[in-house]
Design an enzyme around this catalytic site. Structure first.
Site, PDB file in Angstrom:
ATOM      1  N   GLU A 290      13.358  88.754  65.045  1.00 54.04           N
ATOM      2  CA  GLU A 290      12.608  87.729  65.738  1.00 54.04           C
ATOM      3  C   GLU A 290      11.184  88.168  66.010  1.00 54.04           C
ATOM      4  O   GLU A 290      10.877  89.359  66.026  1.00 54.04           O
ATOM      5  CB  GLU A 290      13.298  87.383  67.049  1.00 54.04           C
ATOM      6  CG  GLU A 290      13.420  88.592  67.934  1.00 54.04           C
ATOM      7  CD  GLU A 290      14.273  88.345  69.165  1.00 54.04           C
ATOM      8  OE1 GLU A 290      15.091  87.428  69.163  1.00 54.04           O
ATOM      9  OE2 GLU A 290      14.102  89.094  70.126  1.00 54.04           O
TER      10      GLU A 290
ATOM     11  N   CYS B 266       4.181  89.088  68.958  1.00 50.24           N
ATOM     12  CA  CYS B 266       5.052  90.224  69.232  1.00 50.24           C
ATOM     13  C   CYS B 266       5.993  90.318  68.032  1.00 50.24           C
ATOM     14  O   CYS B 266       6.695  89.356  67.716  1.00 50.24           O
ATOM     15  CB  CYS B 266       5.830  89.933  70.519  1.00 50.24           C
ATOM     16  SG  CYS B 266       7.096  91.135  70.892  1.00 50.24           S
TER      17      CYS B 266
ATOM     18  N   CYS C 121      18.169  98.364  66.471  1.00 54.71           N
ATOM     19  CA  CYS C 121      17.442  99.525  66.982  1.00 54.71           C
ATOM     20  C   CYS C 121      18.443 100.638  67.251  1.00 54.71           C
ATOM     21  O   CYS C 121      19.555 100.362  67.716  1.00 54.71           O
ATOM     22  CB  CYS C 121      16.707  99.173  68.277  1.00 54.71           C
ATOM     23  SG  CYS C 121      15.642 100.496  68.915  1.00 54.71           S
TER      24      CYS C 121
ATOM     25  N   CYS D 242      18.815 102.079  74.417  1.00 52.57           N
ATOM     26  CA  CYS D 242      18.465 101.902  75.832  1.00 52.57           C
ATOM     27  C   CYS D 242      19.434 100.871  76.419  1.00 52.57           C
ATOM     28  O   CYS D 242      19.565  99.762  75.887  1.00 52.57           O
ATOM     29  CB  CYS D 242      17.018 101.442  75.976  1.00 52.57           C
ATOM     30  SG  CYS D 242      15.847 102.592  75.209  1.00 52.57           S
TER      31      CYS D 242
ATOM     32  N   CYS E 273      18.530  97.062  77.192  1.00 45.95           N
ATOM     33  CA  CYS E 273      17.889  96.276  76.132  1.00 45.95           C
ATOM     34  C   CYS E 273      18.940  95.675  75.208  1.00 45.95           C
ATOM     35  O   CYS E 273      19.819  96.387  74.713  1.00 45.95           O
ATOM     36  CB  CYS E 273      16.950  97.179  75.343  1.00 45.95           C
ATOM     37  SG  CYS E 273      16.245  96.390  73.873  1.00 45.95           S
TER      38      CYS E 273
ATOM     39  N   CYS F  59      13.498  90.067  74.754  1.00 47.84           N
ATOM     40  CA  CYS F  59      14.144  91.331  74.365  1.00 47.84           C
ATOM     41  C   CYS F  59      15.315  91.191  73.406  1.00 47.84           C
ATOM     42  O   CYS F  59      16.341  91.810  73.599  1.00 47.84           O
ATOM     43  CB  CYS F  59      14.641  92.038  75.600  1.00 47.84           C
ATOM     44  SG  CYS F  59      15.698  90.980  76.541  1.00 47.84           S
TER      45      CYS F  59
HETATM   46  N1  SAH Z   1      11.319 100.286  70.919  1.00 57.60           N
HETATM   47  C1  SAH Z   1      10.026 100.049  71.489  1.00 57.60           C
HETATM   48  C2  SAH Z   1       9.528  98.634  71.347  1.00 57.60           C
HETATM   49  C3  SAH Z   1      10.452  97.480  71.613  1.00 57.60           C
HETATM   50  S1  SAH Z   1      10.856  96.947  73.212  1.00 57.60           S
HETATM   51  C4  SAH Z   1      10.006 100.467  72.929  1.00 57.60           C
HETATM   52  O1  SAH Z   1      11.063 100.719  73.476  1.00 57.60           O
HETATM   53  O2  SAH Z   1       8.927 100.582  73.494  1.00 57.60           O
HETATM   54  C5  SAH Z   1       9.397  96.460  74.057  1.00 57.60           C
HETATM   55  C6  SAH Z   1       9.480  96.706  75.557  1.00 57.60           C
HETATM   56  O3  SAH Z   1      10.448  95.839  76.179  1.00 57.60           O
HETATM   57  C7  SAH Z   1       9.912  98.136  75.887  1.00 57.60           C
HETATM   58  O4  SAH Z   1       9.138  98.627  76.952  1.00 57.60           O
HETATM   59  C8  SAH Z   1      11.344  97.923  76.327  1.00 57.60           C
HETATM   60  O5  SAH Z   1      11.813  98.968  77.119  1.00 57.60           O
HETATM   61  C9  SAH Z   1      11.264  96.598  77.049  1.00 57.60           C
HETATM   62  N2  SAH Z   1      12.550  95.941  77.274  1.00 57.60           N
HETATM   63  C10 SAH Z   1      13.659  95.974  76.502  1.00 57.60           C
HETATM   64  N3  SAH Z   1      14.654  95.249  77.050  1.00 57.60           N
HETATM   65  C11 SAH Z   1      14.175  94.755  78.204  1.00 57.60           C
HETATM   66  C12 SAH Z   1      14.734  93.933  79.225  1.00 57.60           C
HETATM   67  N4  SAH Z   1      15.985  93.516  79.163  1.00 57.60           N
HETATM   68  N5  SAH Z   1      13.931  93.594  80.272  1.00 57.60           N
HETATM   69  C13 SAH Z   1      12.654  94.032  80.333  1.00 57.60           C
HETATM   70  N6  SAH Z   1      12.078  94.807  79.400  1.00 57.60           N
HETATM   71  C14 SAH Z   1      12.838  95.174  78.357  1.00 57.60           C
END
Ligand code: SAH
Length: 381
Positions: free
Chosen positions: A112, A125, A132, A136, A139, A363
């Site tokens: 997406e 974006c 991935c 985390c 996420c 996300c």
């Molecule tokens: N892998 C990279 C880029 C993708 S995510 C990274 O981790 O930086 C982009 C941002 O969104 C990252 O800071 C990630 O931690 C955040 N993110 C992911 N899931 C989220 C959620 N459920 N709520 C808020 N931020 C989130």
């Protein structure tokens, strides 16, 4: 504790054979395209013509390439511009200022991208991987694991496609020209290093070679793959680095960003400060505010001490809770106190707007939900 994810390993190198897409002109620089066109038995200048349609005019339909002889249009477009992204669904919200695209790739993977219009700029974006591998736990993308790296052209094409949407005037109240790109969609960009760097080169090269964006308007967001951050600093690029920190202490960050088990907070911040020193660019520190998990006043103070005096800006992101997750966003008063403490420590801090919430634009939730649930998620289209 979450187990350590596989880090900075291309799936191609792991023995599994992911199905990469057909070659596309955006995979190649201009001289590579010229060599390819010559191989196809066409004069080299055709590479520039097709590139100008794609990057300069945002045109991919061979019918509209009227400066090419009719007989060669189809063939050249077929060879240089194979379809990489098939739109599965496009959703809009925020009165048309946010549009989200869900794409199917040639192997069925879903990724997406989100287009966000502001009065003075238009941002996309984009995703760098299908899925991935960073795991985390807050996420949505991280839950499904890694499918494969995107090709350079699959990354670039998201931006070019949505630049075309913006140019059509579809983003209300915004300029028609795409100006900013953030690598904050699905995937860990620095785990797909060479393709992401090649994609950045295409995004910043002037047309017809590329899209002609400013390097300063490109942000690469990472969990903190330290060797890759150092390598990025050594490229002749000065894109903005965003570091997904989410916790100022190793104990909590080991859980929230499992790659921290490999590179600790102090190491990743050192790499970030070296990046800032080399490029002159302020590093953006991303911090998702998770209720009762990382939002305590003492963590704000600790974060403030780590960042005070550094070339850094904190971006607090209200957590977008993922389905079935035990975590929630911090209450607003807690968020305000966190901001206040950081600012008192002299750290520049803002709270990220929550664009695209209604369409799960934050996300990876839409792709995670698949494309089977109709349009019930669409807000005001
Ligand atoms: N892998 C990279 C880029 C993708 S995510 C990274 O981790 O930086 C982009 C941002 O969104 C990252 O800071 C990630 O931690 C955040 N993110 C992911 N899931 C989220 C959620 N459920 N709520 C808020 N931020 C989130």
């Amino acid at each position: 504790m979450t187990s350590l994810p596989l880090i900075s390993v291309d799936p191609d190198a792991r023995g599994r054979r992911p199905s990469m897409p057909p070659r596309h002109l955006a995979d190649l620089d201009l001289s590579g395209r010229q060599a390819l066109v010559t191989e196809l038995g066409e004069p080299a200048f055709r590479a520039k013509q097709v590139s100008n349609h794609y990057f300069g005019r945002l045109v991919r339909d061979p019918e509209r390439m009227t400066d090419l002889p009719a007989a060669t249009r189809e063939r050249l477009a077929g060879e240089l511009l194979p379809t990489l992204l098939t739109p599965v669904r496009e959703l809009a919200c925020d009165d048309g200022a946010t549009r989200k695209a869900l794409w199917r790739l040639h192997d069925g993977s879903l990724v997406e991208s989100v287009l966000m219009g502001y009065p003075d700029r238009v941002t996309v974006c984009i995703s760098s991987q299908a899925g991935c591998g960073m795991a985390c736990p807050f996420c949505a993308t991280g839950q499904a694991g890694l499918t494969r790296n995107l090709s350079t052209a699959e990354i670039v094409d998201q931006a070019v496609y949505l630049a075309g949407v913006a140019a059509s005037g579809a983003v209300s109240g915004s300029p028609p020209r795409l100006s900013h790109v953030v690598f904050m969609g699905m995937g860990e960009p620095l785990a797909n290093y060479s393709r992401v760097v090649a994609a950045i080169r295409r995004l910043v090269a002037p047309a017809p070679e590329g899209l002609g964006l400013s390097q300063r308007h490109i942000t690469v967001s990472t969990v903190g793959l330290v060797p890759a951050i150092r390598r990025l600093a050594s490229e002749d690029l000065s894109v903005t680095l965003a570091l997904s920190l989410h916790a100022p202490d190793d104990e909590l960050r080991d859980e929230l960003v499992p790659v921290n088990q490999r590179w600790k907070v102090s190491e990743v911040l050192d790499a970030a400060w070296d990046y800032a020193a080399t490029t002159g660019r302020r590093v953006s520190i991303e911090y998702a505010m998770i209720k009762d998990v990382n939002d305590q006043p003492w963590r704000a103070d600790l974060l403030g001490r780590l960042l005070a005096g550094k070339l850094a800006h904190v971006n607090l992101i209200p957590l977008n809770p993922t389905p079935g997750s035990r975590w929630d966003a911090s209450p607003k008063p807690v968020e305000r106190e966190f901001v206040r403490r950081l600012r008192d420590a002299g750290v520049s801090t803002t709270v990220r707007d929550t664009r695209g919430r209604e369409i799960d634009g934050a996300c990876g939730q839409l792709a995670a939900a698949g494309d089977t649930d109709g349009d019930s998620r669409a807000a005001t289209a």
